[in-house]
Design a protein around this motif. Structure first.
Motif, PDB file in Angstrom:
ATOM      1  N   ALA A 274     -11.203 -31.831  19.111  1.00  0.00           N
ATOM      2  CA  ALA A 274      -9.895 -31.943  19.774  1.00  0.00           C
ATOM      3  C   ALA A 274      -9.699 -33.346  20.324  1.00  0.00           C
ATOM      4  N   PHE A 275     -10.746 -33.898  20.910  1.00  0.00           N
ATOM      5  CA  PHE A 275     -10.646 -35.232  21.489  1.00  0.00           C
ATOM      6  C   PHE A 275     -10.439 -36.288  20.409  1.00  0.00           C
ATOM      7  N   ARG A 315      -2.732 -24.417  31.306  1.00  0.00           N
ATOM      8  CA  ARG A 315      -2.902 -25.595  30.452  1.00  0.00           C
ATOM      9  C   ARG A 315      -4.019 -25.360  29.429  1.00  0.00           C
ATOM     10  N   ASN A 316      -3.825 -25.917  28.219  1.00  0.00           N
ATOM     11  CA  ASN A 316      -4.766 -25.656  27.135  1.00  0.00           C
ATOM     12  C   ASN A 316      -5.733 -26.819  26.928  1.00  0.00           C
ATOM     13  N   LEU A 317      -6.601 -26.657  25.929  1.00  0.00           N
ATOM     14  CA  LEU A 317      -7.637 -27.640  25.655  1.00  0.00           C
ATOM     15  C   LEU A 317      -7.052 -29.003  25.282  1.00  0.00           C
ATOM     16  N   ILE A 318      -5.944 -28.984  24.539  1.00  0.00           N
ATOM     17  CA  ILE A 318      -5.295 -30.243  24.148  1.00  0.00           C
ATOM     18  C   ILE A 318      -4.861 -31.018  25.393  1.00  0.00           C
ATOM     19  N   GLU A 319      -4.247 -30.324  26.338  1.00  0.00           N
ATOM     20  CA  GLU A 319      -3.799 -30.981  27.572  1.00  0.00           C
ATOM     21  C   GLU A 319      -4.979 -31.493  28.397  1.00  0.00           C
ATOM     22  N   MET A 320      -6.092 -30.772  28.354  1.00  0.00           N
ATOM     23  CA  MET A 320      -7.291 -31.226  29.061  1.00  0.00           C
ATOM     24  C   MET A 320      -7.781 -32.552  28.478  1.00  0.00           C
ATOM     25  N   CYS A 321      -7.835 -32.630  27.139  1.00  0.00           N
ATOM     26  CA  CYS A 321      -8.307 -33.850  26.477  1.00  0.00           C
ATOM     27  C   CYS A 321      -7.313 -34.999  26.647  1.00  0.00           C
TER      28      CYS A 321
END
Length: 340
Positions: A274-275, A315-321
């Motif tokens: 994802a990152f 918030r999802n993983l994309i927003e975290m990255c």
């Protein structure tokens, strides 16, 4: 409400300060800056358009804490101040019990002196230990595997006894899973001292070229990608969970324990992919043997937070990255300017 945040310039404390202040609360910070920087105050001022009062002090300075509670007419306390590195706690357990347990007792003594009896405590999912079943719910047996987790559990037990002794106390212990991400502005985020202990800031530093590669400890777990899976929660969701806990306490006395997580887990390779997709950077990897004490997988049962606090992670993983990388980019730009 007038709310005191101990450890208020730290990672989770600073994001919670933003959420509370923007909701109209008067926020006061107390920090000894052992794991944060006074520069956070300037960045909070940019986000909020106003300065937040901050007292530089150790929470174990009971007289100082009591004075702050009186001077600012504090209604409630959110207690973030404490050390949090598992490996450091194993190497130096006395330091952890002194900071985390003794510090909490000092705070409670000051609160009792001024009759402030509303508290949200920053606890941890590490209190559960090795899972007997998953997802972890709040009734799961507690058996911490290290002094850090043990120190959090000891404070929880003190808080339970305190609430049982006096019906005026309103206490919520929030058991965090794995906080990641940063504020949408990119002005505040996770800034560990030295080499990061947590996955996301380590990935960020590899992507920025500050570290050569990411070590992945174990690729043979019985998980989707063979790596350890964790319940990662965006720090802004976590911050909003603290405000939800305060609202819950407005109408509920006693002592409560609530998980804050997403209810699902992600593996290391999933985070890396994802990152890489977001940044266009390649994250060099090296696989290493499993570390003693690492669990294959864990994640939260989040039903109680939804039922009691009316809170769910959004918030999802994309927003975290994305937010983690934005914070890194902005901080790199700022540091570059200061060196010229």
């Amino acid at each position: 409400m007038n709310i005191l945040l101990t450890g208020g310039t730290g990672y989770i404390g600073s994001h919670t300060a933003v959420v509370l202040s923007q909701a109209g609360h008067e926020v006061v910070l107390l920090d000894n800056f052992c794991n944060s920087s006074p520069s956070v105050l300037e960045r909070l001022e940019k986000i909020l358009g106003k300065a937040l009062p901050c007292i530089e002090a150790d929470v174990r300075e009971t007289d100082v804490v009591e004075k702050v509670l009186r001077e600012y007419k504090i209604d409630a306390v959110i207690h973030f101040a404490g050390l949090k590195a598992v490996s450091e706690s194993v190497a130096n357990p006395v330091l952890y019990y002194a900071n985390n347990v003794q510090g909490s007792i000092s705070l409670l003594q000051a609160m009792q002196e001024v009759d402030v009896k509303t508290l949200v405590f920053s606890s941890s999912a590490t209190v559960y230990g090795e899972p007997q079943y998953l997802p972890y719910d709040e009734d799961h047996p507690t058996k911490p595997m290290n002094p850090y987790g043990q120190s959090k559990l000891q404070v929880e037990e003190i808080l339970r006894d305190l609430a049982a002794s006096d019906s005026k106390w309103r206490i919520t212990s929030l058991r965090y899973f794995n906080p990641v991400g940063a504020h949408e502005s990119g002005l505040i985020g996770e800034e560990p001292n030295g080499i990061p202990n947590n996955l996301m800031p380590y990935v960020v530093k590899v992507a920025s070229g500050e570290l050569p590669h990411l070590n992945i400890f174990g690729d043979d777990y019985e998980t989707l990608d063979g790596t350890g899976e964790r319940d990662y929660i965006h720090v802004m969701d976590l911050a909003e969970g603290h405000m939800a806990a305060l609202h819950f306490q407005n109408v509920n006395a006693g002592s409560n324990v609530v998980n804050l997580g997403t209810g699902k887990s992600s593996g290391v390779l999933e985070i890396v992919k994802a990152f890489e997709n977001i940044t266009g950077k390649v994250i060099p990897l090296q696989f290493a043997p499993r570390r003693a004490g690492d669990l294959p997988i864990y994640f939260a049962q989040t039903g109680l937070a939804k039922e009691q606090l009316h809170w769910v992670a959004k918030r999802n993983l994309i927003e975290m990255c994305e937010s983690s990388w934005k914070f890194q980019e902005l901080q790199g730009h700022v540091k570059g300017e200061s060196e010229n």
